[in-house]
Design an enzyme around this catalytic site. Structure first.
Site, mmCIF file in Angstrom:
data_model
loop_
_atom_site.group_PDB
_atom_site.id
_atom_site.type_symbol
_atom_site.label_atom_id
_atom_site.label_comp_id
_atom_site.label_asym_id
_atom_site.label_seq_id
_atom_site.Cartn_x
_atom_site.Cartn_y
_atom_site.Cartn_z
ATOM 1 N N SER A 1 0.836 -1.195 0.000
ATOM 2 C CA SER A 1 0.000 0.000 0.000
ATOM 3 C C SER A 1 0.876 1.252 0.000
ATOM 4 O O SER A 1 1.644 1.469 -0.930
ATOM 5 C CB SER A 1 -0.957 -0.036 1.198
ATOM 6 O OG SER A 1 -1.953 0.947 1.088
ATOM 7 N N ASP B 1 -9.935 -4.188 -4.669
ATOM 8 C CA ASP B 1 -9.158 -3.106 -4.059
ATOM 9 C C ASP B 1 -9.365 -1.817 -4.823
ATOM 10 O O ASP B 1 -9.247 -1.780 -6.057
ATOM 11 C CB ASP B 1 -7.675 -3.486 -4.051
ATOM 12 C CG ASP B 1 -6.791 -2.457 -3.363
ATOM 13 O OD1 ASP B 1 -7.323 -1.501 -2.767
ATOM 14 O OD2 ASP B 1 -5.558 -2.620 -3.421
ATOM 15 N N HIS C 1 -7.792 -5.274 -0.428
ATOM 16 C CA HIS C 1 -6.624 -4.490 -0.041
ATOM 17 C C HIS C 1 -6.133 -4.971 1.327
ATOM 18 O O HIS C 1 -6.914 -5.329 2.200
ATOM 19 C CB HIS C 1 -7.011 -3.010 0.040
ATOM 20 C CG HIS C 1 -5.865 -2.102 0.307
ATOM 21 N ND1 HIS C 1 -5.059 -1.622 -0.701
ATOM 22 C CD2 HIS C 1 -5.378 -1.575 1.464
ATOM 23 C CE1 HIS C 1 -4.123 -0.847 -0.182
ATOM 24 N NE2 HIS C 1 -4.295 -0.804 1.136
#
EC number: 3.1.1.3
Length: 433
Positions: free
Chosen positions: A239, A361, A391
């Site tokens: 991320s 995601d 995610h």
């Protein structure tokens, strides 16, 4: 073991969620309550899981065909635990996220440090070290090494992974991603160094990047003490950490002048400290490869995945907006600046990349767009989409068997890429072009 009636299971789940949400389980993370609860649910028959999902108003198989009932239940429980996000609530969220993330992890990855003599095949030891951040203050890095079964001198030419945790540049730490780093070390034999960089809103962009660059310089200097070669450093992060990995790769190869400027609207840094940081980045070996996991890559464009997966999953529209605002609004830099957005940096000489995205995601499409951009620039790039995954799936690797298998596969594939690079290049000196 007999299966409890569905109403009893609902009551048990409700009680567990309430206990964790209210903080009544003071040491829940130490006992890995979430890990045992969520992993145990996989023992239930699929029809029972679906009945619980209906009661919890979880997403359906029609909505997410490739996400099984167990994963959809995990997502539903996560939504029950979730609190509305705002910038002024980030310090409290940081603490809660840290507790919950550790509670999700397998107890074994925390116990093996006490048995690091090599008596088990995948025994891993780790040590926290204090190094200098970009402004000369203290920063912690956690160094993982696979334990050896004998006293032979360790090799000093292995690869080493420098890892940057995710969390929107605002939450997360070396504990929240301990399980993944531990697993990479056990599975590959590489040393892994996880970086506890400074975060927003207290430290907006580009502080995190500068700290990560300072960690890269430290690892390049000290890699041999970890059994690794400075020319064999690989980068990874998930991320926000995936974004930082890509930014570090860009800046090590070709740093830009804005790195030396004070962009944080804070008192001017001491010139000596600034010069020390600048000098530490001179003539660094370029990274061998990078593994960004569901990375943040673009702060300006909107992609179809923003609409498809922007609500009801582990990262939603509001989360992304709060994190982005906390990270960039006081940076003094536009969101398109190459110290913030990897899509706007110089990617022409970037290292080979293995880019992983999650199907469910909000960031999926910008990760794929980044991969496409690298291909156009002539960079060696592979992509992999984890179907049916949300995610942040690496934080679920030990509670959901499918996500655990996918994480293992990704680590293996990246290790193969690294080995192929070393074989094809013959480990030639890998200095900045």
């Amino acid at each position: 073991m007999p299966i409890l009636p569905v109403p009893a299971l609902n009551a048990l789940l409700t009680k567990t969620i309430k206990t964790i949400k209210t903080g009544a389980a003071k040491n829940a993370h130490q006992h890995h309550v979430l890990h045992h609860t969520l992993k145990g649910l996989d023992n239930l028959p699929a029809p029972v899981l679906e009945r619980i999902n209906r009661r919890l108003k979880a997403s359906t198989a029609e909505q997410y065909p490739l996400a099984d009932a167990h994963l959809r239940l995990i997502l539903a429980i996560s939504n029950k635990l979730k609190r509305p996000l705002a910038i002024d609530k980030l310090p409290k969220l940081r603490q809660k996220f840290g507790t919950d993330a550790v509670s999700l992890q397998a107890p074994s990855v925390w116990q093996q440090n006490a048995d690091a003599s090599g008596s088990t095949e995948n025994a891993v030891s780790w040590q926290d070290k204090t190094i200098a951040n970009a402004d000369g203050g203290d920063m912690t890095v956690r160094c993982y090494q696979k334990s050896t079964q004998n006293s032979e001198r360790k090799s000093t030419d292995e690869a080493a992974m420098l890892f940057f945790h995710g969390g929107g540049f605002c939450i997360g730490d070396i504990d929240t991603h301990h399980e993944f780093c531990h697993t990479v070390c056990a599975q590959t034999g590489w040393a892994v160094v996880s970086v506890d960089y400074r975060m927003a809103p207290e430290y907006p962009a580009p502080t995190a990047l500068k700290d990560c660059l300072a960690a890269y310089a430290w690892l390049a200097e000290h890699s041999q003490s970890l059994g690794a070669s400075p020319s064999r450093i690989v980068l990874s992060g998930d991320s926000a950490g995936g974004c930082l990995a890509a930014l570090v790769a860009q800046q090590v190869i070709k740093p830009i002048d804005a790195l030396w400027q004070d962009n944080n609207q804070a008192p001017a840094a001491d010139k000596k400290v600034n010069d020390t940081f600048k000098n530490s980045l001179a003539d660094l070996p370029r990274p061998l490869a990078q593994l960004p996991l569901y990375p943040v890559t673009d702060y300006e464009a909107e992609y179809p995945s923003w609409e498809l997966y922007g609500e009801g999953l582990l990262l939603d529209h509001n989360d992304a907006e709060v994190f982005n605002s906390a990270y960039t609004q006081h940076s003094g830099l536009p969101q398109s600046h190459p110290l913030i957005s990897v899509m706007h940096g110089d990617n022409t000489q970037l290292c080979p990349s293995y880019i992983v995205v999650a199907e469910l995601d909000i960031l999926r499409d910008e990760g794929l767009a980044y991969a496409e951009l690298l291909q156009k620039e002539g960079v060696q790039v592979q992509t992999y989409t984890v179907l049916g995954a949300p995610h942040g799936f690496i934080n679920l690797m030990s509670v959901h068997q499918g996500l655990g298998n996918q994480t293992t596969y990704i680590i293996n594939e990246f290790a193969c890429l690294v080995q192929n690079l070393l074989t094809s290049e013959g480990d030639k000196p890998n200095l900045r072009a």
